[in-house]
Design a protein around this motif. Structure first.
Motif, PDB file in Angstrom:
ATOM      1  N   VAL A  58      11.474  60.688 -61.819  1.00 56.13           N
ATOM      2  CA  VAL A  58      10.788  60.865 -60.538  1.00 56.13           C
ATOM      3  C   VAL A  58       9.625  61.824 -60.694  1.00 56.13           C
ATOM      4  CG1 VAL A  58      11.018  61.739 -58.180  1.00 56.13           C
ATOM      5  CG2 VAL A  58      12.834  60.322 -59.179  1.00 56.13           C
ATOM      6  N   ALA A  59       9.823  62.926 -61.410  1.00 56.86           N
ATOM      7  CA  ALA A  59       8.752  63.900 -61.608  1.00 56.86           C
ATOM      8  C   ALA A  59       7.578  63.289 -62.359  1.00 56.86           C
ATOM      9  CB  ALA A  59       9.286  65.122 -62.353  1.00 56.86           C
ATOM     10  N   THR A  60       7.880  62.461 -63.345  1.00 53.36           N
ATOM     11  CA  THR A  60       6.820  61.798 -64.116  1.00 53.36           C
ATOM     12  C   THR A  60       6.057  60.807 -63.245  1.00 53.36           C
ATOM     13  OG1 THR A  60       8.081  62.006 -66.185  1.00 53.36           O
ATOM     14  CG2 THR A  60       6.327  60.346 -66.120  1.00 53.36           C
ATOM     15  N   ALA A  61       6.784  60.046 -62.438  1.00 52.46           N
ATOM     16  CA  ALA A  61       6.142  59.049 -61.572  1.00 52.46           C
ATOM     17  C   ALA A  61       5.245  59.690 -60.524  1.00 52.46           C
ATOM     18  CB  ALA A  61       7.213  58.196 -60.892  1.00 52.46           C
ATOM     19  N   LEU A  62       5.589  60.891 -60.087  1.00 52.90           N
ATOM     20  CA  LEU A  62       4.837  61.549 -59.015  1.00 52.90           C
ATOM     21  C   LEU A  62       3.885  62.627 -59.526  1.00 52.90           C
ATOM     22  CD1 LEU A  62       7.692  61.962 -56.364  1.00 52.90           C
ATOM     23  CD2 LEU A  62       5.851  60.267 -56.376  1.00 52.90           C
ATOM     24  N   ARG A  63       3.764  62.750 -60.823  1.00 54.28           N
ATOM     25  CA  ARG A  63       2.912  63.800 -61.386  1.00 54.28           C
ATOM     26  C   ARG A  63       1.471  63.656 -60.889  1.00 54.28           C
ATOM     27  NH1 ARG A  63       4.108  63.774 -66.980  1.00 54.28           N
ATOM     28  NH2 ARG A  63       5.819  65.177 -66.394  1.00 54.28           N
ATOM     29  N   GLY A  64       0.922  64.739 -60.402  1.00 56.92           N
ATOM     30  CA  GLY A  64      -0.459  64.751 -59.918  1.00 56.92           C
ATOM     31  C   GLY A  64      -0.614  64.360 -58.463  1.00 56.92           C
ATOM     32  N   GLN A  65       0.473  63.948 -57.811  1.00 54.35           N
ATOM     33  CA  GLN A  65       0.382  63.523 -56.418  1.00 54.35           C
ATOM     34  C   GLN A  65       0.054  64.682 -55.482  1.00 54.35           C
ATOM     35  OE1 GLN A  65       0.509  60.442 -54.874  1.00 54.35           O
ATOM     36  NE2 GLN A  65       0.249  59.765 -56.993  1.00 54.35           N
ATOM     37  N   VAL A 110      11.696  64.887 -49.463  1.00 55.32           N
ATOM     38  CA  VAL A 110      10.631  64.013 -49.973  1.00 55.32           C
ATOM     39  C   VAL A 110       9.338  64.795 -50.153  1.00 55.32           C
ATOM     40  CG1 VAL A 110       9.145  62.061 -49.392  1.00 55.32           C
ATOM     41  CG2 VAL A 110      11.618  61.892 -49.044  1.00 55.32           C
ATOM     42  N   PHE A 111       8.991  65.612 -49.172  1.00 54.03           N
ATOM     43  CA  PHE A 111       7.754  66.385 -49.260  1.00 54.03           C
ATOM     44  C   PHE A 111       7.765  67.295 -50.484  1.00 54.03           C
ATOM     45  CE2 PHE A 111       7.580  66.202 -44.350  1.00 54.03           C
ATOM     46  CZ  PHE A 111       7.021  64.939 -44.409  1.00 54.03           C
ATOM     47  N   ARG A 112       8.879  67.968 -50.726  1.00 52.52           N
ATOM     48  CA  ARG A 112       8.949  68.909 -51.855  1.00 52.52           C
ATOM     49  C   ARG A 112       8.882  68.191 -53.194  1.00 52.52           C
ATOM     50  NH1 ARG A 112       7.023  73.090 -50.267  1.00 52.52           N
ATOM     51  NH2 ARG A 112       8.098  74.449 -51.733  1.00 52.52           N
ATOM     52  N   VAL A 113       9.501  67.016 -53.269  1.00 52.67           N
ATOM     53  CA  VAL A 113       9.474  66.258 -54.525  1.00 52.67           C
ATOM     54  C   VAL A 113       8.088  65.676 -54.764  1.00 52.67           C
ATOM     55  CG1 VAL A 113      10.414  64.247 -55.729  1.00 52.67           C
ATOM     56  CG2 VAL A 113      11.944  65.772 -54.467  1.00 52.67           C
ATOM     57  N   VAL A 114       7.456  65.150 -53.703  1.00 51.43           N
ATOM     58  CA  VAL A 114       6.101  64.597 -53.838  1.00 51.43           C
ATOM     59  C   VAL A 114       5.122  65.673 -54.281  1.00 51.43           C
ATOM     60  CG1 VAL A 114       4.139  63.668 -52.541  1.00 51.43           C
ATOM     61  CG2 VAL A 114       6.421  62.697 -52.218  1.00 51.43           C
ATOM     62  N   LEU A 115       5.299  66.882 -53.781  1.00 51.62           N
ATOM     63  CA  LEU A 115       4.416  67.984 -54.169  1.00 51.62           C
ATOM     64  C   LEU A 115       4.667  68.456 -55.598  1.00 51.62           C
ATOM     65  CD1 LEU A 115       4.492  70.081 -50.887  1.00 51.62           C
ATOM     66  CD2 LEU A 115       2.503  68.918 -51.860  1.00 51.62           C
ATOM     67  N   GLY A 116       5.754  67.993 -56.191  1.00 59.78           N
ATOM     68  CA  GLY A 116       6.043  68.371 -57.568  1.00 59.78           C
ATOM     69  C   GLY A 116       6.576  69.783 -57.720  1.00 59.78           C
ATOM     70  N   VAL A 117       7.071  70.386 -56.643  1.00 57.64           N
ATOM     71  CA  VAL A 117       7.570  71.759 -56.716  1.00 57.64           C
ATOM     72  C   VAL A 117       9.097  71.808 -56.765  1.00 57.64           C
ATOM     73  CG1 VAL A 117       5.541  72.760 -55.638  1.00 57.64           C
ATOM     74  CG2 VAL A 117       7.427  71.994 -54.196  1.00 57.64           C
ATOM     75  N   HIS A 118       9.735  70.645 -56.700  1.00 59.33           N
ATOM     76  CA  HIS A 118      11.188  70.590 -56.823  1.00 59.33           C
ATOM     77  C   HIS A 118      11.614  69.307 -57.519  1.00 59.33           C
ATOM     78  CE1 HIS A 118      12.829  74.100 -54.879  1.00 59.33           C
ATOM     79  NE2 HIS A 118      11.993  73.969 -53.876  1.00 59.33           N
ATOM     80  N   TRP A 119      12.706  69.407 -58.257  1.00 63.68           N
ATOM     81  CA  TRP A 119      13.361  68.239 -58.806  1.00 63.68           C
ATOM     82  C   TRP A 119      14.195  67.594 -57.704  1.00 63.68           C
ATOM     83  CZ3 TRP A 119      11.746  67.584 -63.732  1.00 63.68           C
ATOM     84  CH2 TRP A 119      11.406  68.712 -64.475  1.00 63.68           C
TER      85      TRP A 119
END
Length: 207
Positions: free
Chosen positions: A35-42, A161-170
């Motif tokens: 998930v982190a890889t897929a959303l990297r840079g979002q 969802v917001f925290r994961v999209v921002l890349g600040v949480h797993w």
């Protein structure tokens, strides 16, 4: 006994929170990495900018808002002091799960970011507020309990969802936050005699 079932469920969920924290303490799960890889840079894209704005509303501010609501209820009707004080205690205990356990696990974020990662403080705040709101409705406005439960669940998911999209949480940071809050919430609410719900609410739920 209903009280025992609530308490045991809470202990099991809190145990799951600790187990998950130990599991991901040194190495993220494959789900986390994918998930982190897929959303990297979002976080720099339009979706990330929207999430960055909305995460402020679905975060640490909510427990304070609910605390003000509880205070207003007491000022309007002093007979509610005991109920609101017990609800406030549950709110504080649930919120402390993030403050206390982040240093225990010392998990790093998916990207460079201040503070530790497990569990998510934003999700803890939203889930804690939602749980106490459900308890409040169950005692004062039983017919609103289902709406409060669905609304709280939706707000918690959005916060995650917001925290994961921002890349600040797993992803597991957000799952752990929910496990911690529900676990501590059930145990503390049972100990403070907020659970089981009043008889009228049980009839409403059964119906």
């Amino acid at each position: 006994m209903p009280r025992v079932r609530w308490a045991v469920t809470g202990v099991v969920l809190f145990g799951a929170f600790v187990w998950l924290g130990l599991l991901v303490d040194r190495q993220p799960l494959q789900l986390d990495l994918e998930v982190a890889t897929a959303l990297r840079g979002q976080d720099t894209q339009p979706a990330g900018r929207v999430a960055g704005i909305l995460t402020n509303a679905f975060g640490p501010v909510l427990p304070y808002v609910l605390a003000v609501v509880l205070l207003v209820l007491v000022l309007r009707d002093r007979s509610r002091l005991s109920l609101c004080a017990r609800l406030a205690a549950v709110l504080v205990l649930c919120r402390l799960t993030s403050v206390v356990f982040k240093p225990v696990f010392e998990r790093q974020r998916p990207r460079a970011y201040p503070d530790l990662s497990y569990p998510s403080g934003h999700v803890v705040s939203v889930a804690a507020t939602g749980l106490v709101l459900v308890l409040l409705c169950a005692w004062l406005r039983p017919r609103l309990t289902r709406w409060a439960a669905w609304g709280s669940a939706l707000a918690t998911v959005l916060s995650a969802v917001f925290r994961v999209v921002l890349g600040v949480h797993w992803v597991t940071d957000t799952v752990g936050a929910v496990l911690a809050v529900v676990g501590v919430g059930l145990v503390s609410a049972t100990a403070l005699r907020l659970l089981p719900f009043p008889a009228g609410e049980r009839r409403s739920l059964d119906g």
